[in-house]
Design a protein around this motif. Structure first.
Motif, short mmCIF file in Angstrom:
data_model
loop_
_atom_site.label_atom_id
_atom_site.label_comp_id
_atom_site.label_asym_id
_atom_site.label_seq_id
_atom_site.Cartn_x
_atom_site.Cartn_y
_atom_site.Cartn_z
N UNK A 1 8.85 -3.89 -1.86
CA UNK A 1 7.56 -4.58 -1.92
C UNK A 1 6.40 -3.69 -1.47
N UNK A 2 6.64 -2.88 -0.45
CA UNK A 2 5.51 -2.18 0.18
C UNK A 2 5.67 -0.67 0.29
N UNK A 3 6.84 -0.13 -0.01
CA UNK A 3 7.00 1.32 -0.02
C UNK A 3 7.52 1.92 1.27
N UNK A 4 7.89 3.19 1.17
CA UNK A 4 8.53 3.90 2.28
C UNK A 4 7.62 4.04 3.49
N UNK A 5 6.35 4.37 3.28
CA UNK A 5 5.45 4.58 4.41
C UNK A 5 5.28 3.31 5.24
N UNK A 6 5.17 2.18 4.57
CA UNK A 6 5.04 0.90 5.27
C UNK A 6 6.30 0.58 6.06
N UNK A 7 7.45 0.78 5.44
CA UNK A 7 8.71 0.55 6.13
C UNK A 7 8.81 1.43 7.38
N UNK A 8 8.47 2.70 7.23
CA UNK A 8 8.53 3.62 8.38
C UNK A 8 7.62 3.17 9.51
N UNK A 9 6.41 2.76 9.14
CA UNK A 9 5.43 2.36 10.17
C UNK A 9 5.91 1.12 10.92
N UNK A 10 6.60 0.23 10.23
CA UNK A 10 7.08 -0.99 10.88
C UNK A 10 8.31 -0.72 11.75
N UNK A 11 9.30 -0.03 11.21
CA UNK A 11 10.54 0.06 11.98
C UNK A 11 10.46 1.09 13.10
N UNK A 12 9.55 2.07 12.98
CA UNK A 12 9.42 3.07 14.05
C UNK A 12 8.47 2.63 15.16
N UNK A 13 7.80 1.49 14.99
CA UNK A 13 6.89 0.97 16.02
C UNK A 13 7.28 -0.49 16.30
N UNK A 14 8.48 -0.70 16.88
CA UNK A 14 8.99 -2.06 17.04
C UNK A 14 8.22 -2.91 18.04
N UNK A 15 7.35 -2.30 18.81
CA UNK A 15 6.58 -3.05 19.81
C UNK A 15 5.16 -3.36 19.35
N UNK A 16 4.81 -2.97 18.13
CA UNK A 16 3.43 -3.11 17.67
C UNK A 16 3.30 -4.21 16.61
N UNK A 17 2.39 -5.14 16.87
CA UNK A 17 2.10 -6.19 15.89
C UNK A 17 1.13 -5.65 14.85
N UNK A 18 1.36 -6.01 13.60
CA UNK A 18 0.43 -5.69 12.51
C UNK A 18 -0.18 -7.00 12.02
N UNK A 19 -1.51 -6.99 11.81
CA UNK A 19 -2.17 -8.25 11.46
C UNK A 19 -2.12 -8.56 9.97
N UNK A 20 -2.67 -9.71 9.63
CA UNK A 20 -2.59 -10.20 8.25
C UNK A 20 -3.26 -9.27 7.26
N UNK A 21 -4.37 -8.68 7.65
CA UNK A 21 -5.10 -7.81 6.71
C UNK A 21 -4.36 -6.49 6.51
N UNK A 22 -3.67 -6.03 7.53
CA UNK A 22 -2.81 -4.86 7.37
C UNK A 22 -1.69 -5.18 6.38
#
Length: 255
Positions: free
Chosen positions: A154-175
């Motif tokens: 759905x969102x690509x490799x970069x998005x997956x990396x940013x999410x799984x490597x920062x498990x303590x960081x919330x990303x908002x709706x606009x992100x």
């Protein structure tokens, strides 16, 4: 009587629209039984000729989905039980992938782990500004192995990396919108629900066969998922038994 701790699932069908509402008292988390019930419901609606569109939503006005049930994760005693639990998410995503009907999502609040995977597996997603997402698996000593292919598509490799490597960081709706995980963001649920109603009414005027064919086309190149997601579930099922994961789950549960 429904066991409250196993969650709830309700489907209403009206004018070719099926509305599925799932819920659980722990922030709409998923125990295995609820995962299996939702999987079966999507498979059933896929074959229902009276349904053209599915709307998936969760109960309440707070969290959309907290992902895996911590209680059930802590109750896992061996690799086979672990594999079976994570296969619950794998089978749900596979049901959404093979479903002949478009599945629209209504997201009113936070989503964690498997809840983010659920959002990624939807065909089109509406959300409010209250949406925040994160993949917390790495901080628990496991990883988002079953979820990863769904987010990657759905969102690509970069998005997956940013999410799984920062498990303590919330990303908002606009992100999440910028990354393609959701389509539209609204200030509140009233505005979102009005937009969903109009959106679905427009879709229902379309040829249902055309909708099915577009669903099939947009899910191309996922034919390997049945093998990959099940194999990845086994990895999670093994890691969830680690001492690090047990300690972190206990700590979070007792917060």
């Amino acid at each position: 009587m429904t066991n409250r701790l196993q969650g709830s699932l309700c489907t209403k069908i009206d004018k070719r629209l099926a509305i599925i509402t799932f819920g659980h008292p722990n922030a709409n988390a998923f125990p295995l039984e609820l995962l299996e019930r939702l999987t079966q419901e999507i498979d059933k609606l896929s074959e229902n000729n009276d349904v053209s569109i599915i709307l998936l939503r969760s109960e309440g006005n707070k969290a959309f989905c907290a992902g895996a049930s911590f209680d059930e994760l802590l109750a896992i005693n061996n690799e086979e039980e672990g594999k079976r639990f994570f296969e619950g998410f794998a089978h749900l995503f596979l049901a959404m992938y093979r479903c002949k009907k478009l599945i629209i999502g209504r997201v009113q609040g936070k989503a964690v782990g498997g809840g983010v995977g659920l959002i990624a597996a939807l065909d089109y997603v509406f959300a409010t500004e209250a949406l925040n997402i994160k993949l917390s698996e790495l901080s628990l000593g496991i990883g988002p192995f079953v979820i990863a292919p769904v987010i990657l598509r759905k969102a690509g490799q970069a998005t997956l990396n940013e999410l799984f490597m920062a498990p303590d960081q919330w990303k908002n709706a606009y992100w999440a919108q910028q990354k393609g995980l959701i389509a539209r963001v609204f200030e509140n649920t009233n505005d979102m629900d009005e937009a969903i109603e109009h959106f679905i009414a427009t879709l229902l005027k379309s040829n249902p066969i055309a909708l099915q064919e577009m669903k099939r086309i947009t899910w191309q190149h996922t034919e390997h998922w049945p093998q990959e997601l099940i194999a990845n579930a086994a990895i999670s099922g093994k890691l969830v038994l680690s001492e690090q994961t047990r300690l972190m789950l206990e700590k979070l549960k007792n917060k």
